[in-house]
Design an enzyme around this catalytic site. Structure first.
Site, short mmCIF file in Angstrom:
data_model
loop_
_atom_site.label_atom_id
_atom_site.label_comp_id
_atom_site.label_asym_id
_atom_site.label_seq_id
_atom_site.Cartn_x
_atom_site.Cartn_y
_atom_site.Cartn_z
N SER A 1 0.83 -1.21 0.00
CA SER A 1 0.00 0.00 0.00
C SER A 1 0.87 1.26 0.00
O SER A 1 1.68 1.44 -0.91
CB SER A 1 -0.96 -0.05 1.19
OG SER A 1 -1.96 0.94 1.08
N ASP B 1 -9.30 -3.17 -6.15
CA ASP B 1 -8.43 -2.25 -5.41
C ASP B 1 -8.44 -0.90 -6.11
O ASP B 1 -8.29 -0.83 -7.33
CB ASP B 1 -7.00 -2.83 -5.41
CG ASP B 1 -6.08 -2.13 -4.43
OD1 ASP B 1 -6.12 -0.89 -4.35
OD2 ASP B 1 -5.30 -2.83 -3.76
N HIS C 1 -8.37 -4.32 -1.70
CA HIS C 1 -7.08 -3.81 -1.25
C HIS C 1 -6.62 -4.49 0.05
O HIS C 1 -7.30 -4.42 1.07
CB HIS C 1 -7.21 -2.30 -1.01
CG HIS C 1 -5.93 -1.63 -0.61
ND1 HIS C 1 -4.93 -1.34 -1.52
CD2 HIS C 1 -5.47 -1.18 0.59
CE1 HIS C 1 -3.93 -0.74 -0.90
NE2 HIS C 1 -4.23 -0.64 0.38
#
Length: 327
Positions: free
Chosen positions: A174, A269, A299
């Protein structure tokens, strides 16, 4: 057959990115893989703002940590005050491959310990030393505080630990994936320890929030457009429009001479399109890239459901990619 479907998905989505086609919001419940649907339905909605941030940060602190006799773990505080968490395989070696691991959390949340189980596994299976910086977080410490901390940790690791300087990698999830890409650019442009591999997993790369997938993913049970806009503003303040490529790597004009790269991202995502665009541009610049787009997952899904078949599969894949890169 599954590989063919995955290729159709990747090239179909890339065509949408290139054409600038408008995309409406998706209902994740209709698109998530069946294995995850029941657990997804139980997930609570979230809000990310200045008021909720303290409680969210507390939620990232693990109540207990896994242990593995095959890996020694300790903390070190550097001269600047930066804390790094170090993982050393118990199997003795004169020098080890090395990984700088950068945790996720949108530049505003998180700590190294949130990834403890994964880092123990990586250290053991790759036989590598891992250094994970507890970097400063926005909005208290906006850009470039975190990338400065990551660079400091990378240099410290290569100068103070018994590592093979020809086998140094950087990886993260991320925002940690975005910082991975940013750090690779910074090392290329300004010097530093040579990197043999980078692994930005579903990376946060583009502060502009202009891709189709950013518009498609709006469900507040997962990282979405609203959270992303808020996090970028906390990180960059009023500087979003004039952001540096070392803050938002999607803005980099030149992606040549970067290390071989492994990228994984889910179909559901918000970072799907910026991840694929980054992978495509790396390929065009002559960088070896492996891109994995996993259908029907959101995600960071494997951090929520690591015991699911899909979660185990994707973790196995990226741990194997790291092991192979550090051989």
């Amino acid at each position: 057959m599954k590989k063919c479907l995955a290729l159709v998905l990747v090239f179909g989505l890339m065509a949408g990115i290139a054409s600038g086609e408008e995309f409406s919001a998706w209902d994740i419940e209709e698109r998530i893989i069946p294995e995850l649907k029941d657990d997804f339905l139980k997930m609570p909605a979230m809000e990310i703002n200045a008021e909720t941030l303290p409680a969210l940060r507390k939620a990232f602190v693990p109540s207990s940590l896994p242990k593995d006799e095959g890996v020694k773990v300790y903390d070190e505080v550097l001269a600047s005050g930066l804390r790094v968490r170090v993982y050393v395989p118990a199997a003795e070696a004169e020098k080890y491959p090395a990984l700088l691991w950068i945790h996720g959390g949108g530049h505003i949340l998180g700590m190294p310990e949130q990834d403890e189980a994964l880092l123990l596994r990586m250290a053991k299976e790759a036989g590598c030393i891992i250094t994970a910086p507890d970097y400063r977080l926005a909005p208290e410490h906006p850009y470039p505080a975190d990338i400065d901390d990551c660079y400091e940790a990378l240099v410290w690791m290569t100068e103070n630990l018994p590592v093979r300087k020809d086998r140094v990698a950087v990886a993260g999830q991320s925002a940690g994936g975005g910082l991975t890409a940013a750090l690779a650019l910074r090392v290329r442009d300004y010097g530093g320890p040579a990197l043999c591999f980078q692994m930005p997993l579903y990376p946060m790369l583009d502060c502009r929030n202009i891709t189709p997938s950013i518009s498609q993913i709006v469900d507040h049970r997962v990282w979405n457009r609203d959270f992303n806009v808020t996090a970028w503003r906390m990180y960059l303040g009023e500087g979003v429009r004039g952001a540096s490529e070392y803050a938002s790597p999607a803005l980099a004009e030149d992606l040549s001479d970067l290390p071989p790269t492994y990228i994984m991202v889910g179909q559901l995502d918000p970072f799907r399109d910026e991840s694929m665009n980054y992978a495509q541009r790396l390929l065009q610049a002559g960088v070896p890239v492996e891109l994995r787009v996993m259908p029907g997952v959101f995600h960071g899904f494997e951090t929520y459901f690591p015991g699911s078949d899909a979660g185990r599969k994707v973790i196995d894949e990226y741990v194997k990619a790291l092991v192979n890169a550090l051989k």
